[in-house]
Write an enzyme that holds these catalytic residues in place. Structure first.
Site, PDB file in Angstrom:
ATOM      1  N   ASP A 145       2.210  -6.955  10.219  1.00 15.14           N
ATOM      2  CA  ASP A 145       3.172  -6.680  11.291  1.00 15.14           C
ATOM      3  C   ASP A 145       2.928  -7.577  12.498  1.00 15.14           C
ATOM      4  OD1 ASP A 145       4.697  -4.743  10.024  1.00 15.14           O
ATOM      5  OD2 ASP A 145       3.401  -3.101  10.654  1.00 15.14           O
TER       6      ASP A 145
ATOM      7  N   ARG B 264       0.819  -1.201   0.000  1.00  8.91           N
ATOM      8  CA  ARG B 264       0.000   0.000   0.000  1.00  8.91           C
ATOM      9  C   ARG B 264       0.850   1.246   0.000  1.00  8.91           C
ATOM     10  NH1 ARG B 264      -4.375   1.747   4.603  1.00  8.91           N
ATOM     11  NH2 ARG B 264      -2.486   2.019   5.830  1.00  8.91           N
TER      12      ARG B 264
ATOM     13  N   ASP C 197      -2.148  -3.522  12.079  1.00  7.18           N
ATOM     14  CA  ASP C 197      -1.573  -4.021  10.837  1.00  7.18           C
ATOM     15  C   ASP C 197      -1.389  -5.534  10.963  1.00  7.18           C
ATOM     16  OD1 ASP C 197       0.584  -4.899   8.952  1.00  7.18           O
ATOM     17  OD2 ASP C 197       0.563  -2.784   8.392  1.00  7.18           O
TER      18      ASP C 197
ATOM     19  N   THR D  44      -1.190   7.580  -1.210  1.00  4.36           N
ATOM     20  CA  THR D  44      -2.453   7.431  -1.940  1.00  4.36           C
ATOM     21  C   THR D  44      -3.361   6.357  -1.340  1.00  4.36           C
ATOM     22  OG1 THR D  44      -1.550   5.755  -3.443  1.00  4.36           O
ATOM     23  CG2 THR D  44      -1.260   8.079  -4.057  1.00  4.36           C
TER      24      THR D  44
END
Length: 208
Positions: free
Chosen positions: A202, A103, A199, A107
């Site tokens: 992670d 990602r 996340d 944006t």
């Protein structure tokens, strides 16, 4: 809605554990795999079985078996690989492809860096894996690439989904069924799912 949400007390219990920021890498990783197995069972509820003859310790009988060679799993790197063992436990002979997307932090759109599929991917039913269906960008791009390769039947499995991601897949790929353990409230300004679980990559790999 072309979306199936698992509504089971055990799933809710498992979700509560992985949402907790105090949950460690080992337990988080194991539970992601467990929930993935539950999702796989649900996604296979429409599977076509073949009748075969087997012999039990008592007698010969007719039974029904799955042709595992008709399936492929496609985890979206890297977090999707955290779900892979849970599906391999259920269908060990399925082939595996990989899609690498990350990602863009500005944006929030996915950027492709890797794509590798079995040669006969067009002849298989494909189950795409990603723990988090957030904006739907990575899911949309992966499904689009698979369709370009001739895949006719695709399902998408996620642990946590945002309404925005669900809406995007239902509008742009209405033939793809989504299986998820939970649909959360929304996305925040950084395109993270709220309340979410942080996340997933992670936390699966212990990189933060």
């Amino acid at each position: 809605m072309n979306t199936v949400v698992l509504n089971n007390p055990l799933i809710k219990h498992k979700l509560a554990i992985i949402r907790d920021k105090r949950t460690g890498t080992k337990e988080f990783r194991e539970i992601i795999g467990e929930i993935a197995t539950f999702l796989c069972y649900e996604a296979m509820s429409d599977a076509v079985l073949e009748e075969v003859e087997i012999e039990t310790p008592i007698c010969k009988t007719k039974a029904q078996k799955l042709d595992e060679n008709k399936y492929a799993f496609v985890p979206i790197l890297r977090a999707g690989t955290g779900m892979l063992d849970g599906l391999i436990n259920a269908i060990p002979n399925a082939k595996i492809g990989h899609v690498g997307l990350y990602r863009d932090e500005t944006t929030h759109k996915p950027v492709k860096y890797y794509y590798k599929m079995p040669q006969d991917i067009a002849n298989r039913e494909v189950i795409v894996l990603d723990p988090m269906l957030a904006t739907g960008g990575s899911a949309y791009d992966t499904i689009s690439m698979l369709k370009e390769d001739g895949v006719k039947k695709i399902k998408f499995l996620s642990i946590i989904s945002a309404p925005e991601g669900i809406k995007k897949i239902e509008e742009l790929h209405p033939d793809v069924k989504v299986y998820t353990a939970c649909i959360d409230e929304k996305l925040n300004e950084n395109a993270y799912i709220v309340p979410g679980l942080g996340d997933a990559g992670d936390r699966i790999f212990g990189t933060k």
